[in-house]
Design a protein around this motif. Structure first.
Motif, PDB file in Angstrom:
ATOM      1  N   UNK A  18       0.844  -1.187   0.000  1.00 32.82           N
ATOM      2  CA  UNK A  18       0.000   0.000   0.000  1.00 32.82           C
ATOM      3  C   UNK A  18       0.882   1.242   0.000  1.00 32.82           C
ATOM      4  N   UNK A  19       0.622   2.172  -0.902  1.00 30.23           N
ATOM      5  CA  UNK A  19       1.431   3.385  -0.977  1.00 30.23           C
ATOM      6  C   UNK A  19       1.293   4.234   0.285  1.00 30.23           C
ATOM      7  N   UNK A  53       9.108   5.665  -3.388  1.00 27.74           N
ATOM      8  CA  UNK A  53       8.321   4.561  -2.842  1.00 27.74           C
ATOM      9  C   UNK A  53       7.667   3.796  -3.984  1.00 27.74           C
ATOM     10  N   UNK A  54       7.650   2.454  -3.813  1.00 31.81           N
ATOM     11  CA  UNK A  54       7.160   1.550  -4.840  1.00 31.81           C
ATOM     12  C   UNK A  54       6.143   0.588  -4.232  1.00 31.81           C
ATOM     13  N   UNK A  55       5.272   0.100  -5.089  1.00 33.88           N
ATOM     14  CA  UNK A  55       4.279  -0.882  -4.672  1.00 33.88           C
ATOM     15  C   UNK A  55       4.804  -2.290  -4.939  1.00 33.88           C
ATOM     16  N   UNK A  56       4.539  -3.200  -4.015  1.00 37.47           N
ATOM     17  CA  UNK A  56       4.965  -4.590  -4.167  1.00 37.47           C
ATOM     18  C   UNK A  56       3.860  -5.465  -4.755  1.00 37.47           C
ATOM     19  N   UNK A  57       2.744  -4.859  -5.131  1.00 36.05           N
ATOM     20  CA  UNK A  57       1.668  -5.621  -5.741  1.00 36.05           C
ATOM     21  C   UNK A  57       2.036  -5.949  -7.181  1.00 36.05           C
ATOM     22  N   UNK A  58       1.677  -7.125  -7.612  1.00 30.59           N
ATOM     23  CA  UNK A  58       2.038  -7.570  -8.951  1.00 30.59           C
ATOM     24  C   UNK A  58       1.344  -6.777 -10.044  1.00 30.59           C
ATOM     25  N   UNK A  59       0.123  -6.299  -9.773  1.00 25.58           N
ATOM     26  CA  UNK A  59      -0.618  -5.583 -10.793  1.00 25.58           C
ATOM     27  C   UNK A  59      -0.316  -4.086 -10.796  1.00 25.58           C
ATOM     28  N   UNK A  60       0.597  -3.638  -9.943  1.00 28.29           N
ATOM     29  CA  UNK A  60       0.918  -2.206  -9.857  1.00 28.29           C
ATOM     30  C   UNK A  60       2.043  -1.852 -10.825  1.00 28.29           C
TER      31      UNK A  60
END
Length: 392
Positions: A18-19, A53-60
């Motif tokens: 989550x960002x 900052x980066x998202x670790x979600x695969x679809x992001x």
């Protein structure tokens, strides 16, 4: 959270699903770093600190991040491209020495000092220079290139850096970190070597400690603010000298010292009776331009004094004028020349002696010989490109 340090720039990376969580983590991380700087009596430059900052979600979607050159050493792989083919070996070596080496050794004093664990960084630099040597010659084996080995090159640069400390003024901020012998009139820093106990001095390994221990090998003494070296203003009328004066500029840069000298000369010249034309001879036209620029810049106080003096002088007679004449310095003497030469010859002698050892030279070195059947040895003053080997 990840912290990356590039000598004088910092980058904080955050990754989460989550960002919003990244924002919380970045705030906490930045506060920790800020408090660490305060504890060490340092100043954190906010404009040189970057947050990502980066998202670790695969679809992001995460944009690509270019972090420049590798941290700690600054070394970048040298990748020959097609447009290098028109360069001669001499031009390639000049390009490597002028562009690659300064970048690779940028900030080396942060990790190169007595007692530092820098084997990994040294291996990277050696690998880089070997690639550069092969690229310069166009061969598959190294040969004499007038490229000094990396460990001797860093030794030479470190020796010069140590000797430069002896030329600092008595109140230079860097002296505040040194021991009692080098502290002079500077106020000791909270982490100064002068405030360390003998036991602590034996444990601490850093560039400051190395300078404090090795600068005493320098036998020559320097006076940064000797009377003869102060900014001088000499007033002539025709061929007759009217006045000569010296001023202390304090802790300023060389252009500011030049600006101070011009300011002194102008303020003395406008006081001369029946003076209609002022000619200022200087070897720094940049300082001459700034002398009549009242805008915000380094040494603005000197410029404002010149502008005030000239304004009052011009108001008396519209025919009055001032001319700045550029006179290049015919004699260029640098107090570091002797020290730089000594440091260079010292490492070159070490290079020549260690090169005779087969274990140091290695089995991959390409043996070259002159017409008289004598082996070509590493040299600094001559270029050994006479025999160029290519394999196809």
């Amino acid at each position: 959270m990840t912290l990356l340090s590039f000598v004088d720039d910092g980058t904080i990376l955050a990754q989460s699903k989550q960002l919003d969580d990244n924002n919380v983590g970045l705030r906490k991380a930045y506060k920790i770093i800020y408090l660490l700087f305060v504890a060490f009596v340092l100043v954190l430059e906010h404009d040189k600190t970057e947050l990502f900052h980066f998202s670790r979600r695969r679809d992001a979607y995460n944009p690509s991040l270019d972090l420049g050159y590798a941290p700690h050493t600054g070394a970048t792989p040298l990748k020959p491209k097609t447009y290098w083919r028109g360069l001669s070996p001499k031009q390639r070596r000049l390009l490597y020495r002028s562009c690659v080496v300064p970048i690779a050794t940028y900030g080396y004093r942060l990790w190169y000092f007595d007692g530092a664990r820098n084997k990994g960084a040294m291996n990277q630099l050696k690998w880089m220079q070997r690639k550069a040597a092969l690229w310069i010659t166009g061969a598959f084996r190294t040969s004499p290139l007038r490229l000094i080995p990396v460990h001797l090159m860093l030794k030479k640069l470190a020796t010069r850096a140590v000797y430069c400390v002896a030329t600092l003024s008595d109140t230079h901020p860097l002296r505040s970190m040194m021991g009692e012998g080098l502290l002079k009139r500077a106020a000791p820093h909270a982490r100064s070597a002068a405030l360390m106990t003998p036991a602590m001095r034996g444990k601490v390994k850093s560039t400051v400690m190395e300078v404090d221990e090795r600068v005493h090998t320098l036998t020559e003494s320097f006076k940064p603010f000797a009377p003869e070296a102060r900014p001088a203003a000499i007033i002539y009328k025709g061929h007759r000298e009217l006045e000569r004066t010296h001023y202390v500029s304090g802790r300023v840069t060389a252009p500011d010292a030049e600006l101070n000298a011009i300011s002194c000369a102008v303020r003395l010249a406008v006081k001369q009776a029946n003076c209609q034309h002022i000619m200022v001879f200087t070897d720094s036209m940049g300082s001459a331009h700034r002398a009549v620029d009242p805008g915000v810049h380094s040494g603005q106080a000197f410029s404002l004094s010149v502008c005030r003096a000239l304004q009052e002088w011009f108001e008396v007679d519209d025919l009055r004028c001032i001319t700045f004449v550029y006179v290049p310095s015919a004699l260029r003497w640098d107090i570091h020349d002797t020290l730089r030469s000594q440091a260079a010859h010292s490492v070159l002698d070490s290079w020549s002696s260690t090169f005779q050892d087969p274990t140091y030279r290695g089995s991959e070195f390409l043996e070259l010989q002159r017409a008289a059947a004598t082996a070509i040895v590493p040299q600094w003053g001559t270029l050994a490109f006479n025999l160029r080997t290519q394999y196809y």
